[in-house]
Design an enzyme around this catalytic site. Structure first.
Site, PDB file in Angstrom:
ATOM      1  N   HIS A 104      32.048  59.974 100.271  1.00 40.96           N
ATOM      2  CA  HIS A 104      33.350  59.977  99.599  1.00 40.96           C
ATOM      3  C   HIS A 104      33.497  58.731  98.758  1.00 40.96           C
ATOM      4  O   HIS A 104      32.927  57.687  99.057  1.00 40.96           O
ATOM      5  CB  HIS A 104      34.499  60.071 100.607  1.00 40.96           C
ATOM      6  CG  HIS A 104      34.436  59.041 101.696  1.00 40.96           C
ATOM      7  ND1 HIS A 104      33.602  59.162 102.792  1.00 40.96           N
ATOM      8  CD2 HIS A 104      35.078  57.862 101.853  1.00 40.96           C
ATOM      9  CE1 HIS A 104      33.750  58.114 103.570  1.00 40.96           C
ATOM     10  NE2 HIS A 104      34.633  57.294 103.024  1.00 40.96           N
ATOM     11  N   MET A 105      34.289  58.877  97.718  1.00 40.98           N
ATOM     12  CA  MET A 105      34.621  57.771  96.833  1.00 40.98           C
ATOM     13  C   MET A 105      36.119  57.504  97.008  1.00 40.98           C
ATOM     14  O   MET A 105      36.920  58.427  96.941  1.00 40.98           O
ATOM     15  CB  MET A 105      34.309  58.197  95.393  1.00 40.98           C
ATOM     16  CG  MET A 105      34.428  57.128  94.348  1.00 40.98           C
ATOM     17  SD  MET A 105      34.215  57.891  92.726  1.00 40.98           S
ATOM     18  CE  MET A 105      32.447  58.172  92.685  1.00 40.98           C
TER      19      MET A 105
HETATM   20  P1  AMP Z   1      35.183  54.910 105.008  1.00 37.52           P
HETATM   21  O1  AMP Z   1      35.546  53.727 105.829  1.00 37.52           O
HETATM   22  O2  AMP Z   1      34.685  54.551 103.640  1.00 37.52           O
HETATM   23  O3  AMP Z   1      34.286  55.871 105.738  1.00 37.52           O
HETATM   24  O4  AMP Z   1      36.560  55.658 104.734  1.00 37.52           O
HETATM   25  C1  AMP Z   1      37.007  56.759 105.481  1.00 37.52           C
HETATM   26  C2  AMP Z   1      38.410  57.026 105.033  1.00 37.52           C
HETATM   27  O5  AMP Z   1      38.781  58.324 105.472  1.00 37.52           O
HETATM   28  C3  AMP Z   1      39.438  56.042 105.591  1.00 37.52           C
HETATM   29  O6  AMP Z   1      40.128  55.413 104.519  1.00 37.52           O
HETATM   30  C4  AMP Z   1      40.359  56.935 106.437  1.00 37.52           C
HETATM   31  O7  AMP Z   1      41.706  56.531 106.380  1.00 37.52           O
HETATM   32  C5  AMP Z   1      40.140  58.289 105.801  1.00 37.52           C
HETATM   33  N1  AMP Z   1      40.390  59.432 106.670  1.00 37.52           N
HETATM   34  C6  AMP Z   1      39.925  59.628 107.926  1.00 37.52           C
HETATM   35  N2  AMP Z   1      40.349  60.807 108.392  1.00 37.52           N
HETATM   36  C7  AMP Z   1      41.088  61.387 107.408  1.00 37.52           C
HETATM   37  C8  AMP Z   1      41.810  62.608 107.291  1.00 37.52           C
HETATM   38  N3  AMP Z   1      41.866  63.497 108.283  1.00 37.52           N
HETATM   39  N4  AMP Z   1      42.457  62.867 106.126  1.00 37.52           N
HETATM   40  C9  AMP Z   1      42.407  61.977 105.097  1.00 37.52           C
HETATM   41  N5  AMP Z   1      41.759  60.796 105.166  1.00 37.52           N
HETATM   42  C10 AMP Z   1      41.103  60.499 106.291  1.00 37.52           C
END
Ligand code: AMP
Length: 117
Positions: A104-105
């Site tokens: 993801h970005m």
């Molecule tokens: P990363 O640390 O780059 O893996 O970012 C993961 C991101 O996903 C974090 O900013 C979380 O807040 C977000 N996240 C986790 N679960 C969800 C969800 N169910 N819906 C939307 N965002 C999420």
């Protein structure tokens, strides 16, 4: 590599399990709001296909990466960030703090962001 990964939260969102609305989408990429925003606007741009992280991308994935950029720019425009600006971040691996192992970005903006580092 399978299209979907069992138990992956982003695969479940993309499959529509939670009725999440997308800020922007294409055939291969979706954008939705981060559940725990770190900026006034915080959107995640995610390929529909399960890819664990940017580390798995190779040169032949240039079209997917380009489509992610296109969706990121479109989502930023949709949320009024085109002129004020925004930050694109992709975490990969433990030192980056990656928590969700589906590529993801992050698109962040809406206020003056702190310096990186
Ligand atoms: P990363 O640390 O780059 O893996 O970012 C993961 C991101 O996903 C974090 O900013 C979380 O807040 C977000 N996240 C986790 N679960 C969800 C969800 N169910 N819906 C939307 N965002 C999420």
């Amino acid at each position: 590599m399978s299209e979907h990964s069992e138990g992956c939260i982003f695969c479940r969102i993309i499959a529509g399990e939670f009725g999440t609305s997308f800020v922007a989408e294409t055939d291969d990429v979706v954008a939705f709001d981060d559940v725990s925003p770190q900026a006034p606007t915080h959107i995640l741009v995610v390929p529909r296909r399960h890819v664990a992280s940017v580390r798995e991308l190779v040169r032949d994935d240039d079209r997917l990466w380009g489509e992610m950029l296109e969706v990121a720019n479109r989502a930023a425009l949709e949320r009024g960030l085109a002129d004020s600006g925004y930050r694109l971040v992709t975490n990969s691996g433990p030192d980056s703090g990656q928590e969700v192992f589906h590529l993801h970005m992050h698109v962040m903006g809406g206020s003056k962001l702190g310096r990186l580092g």
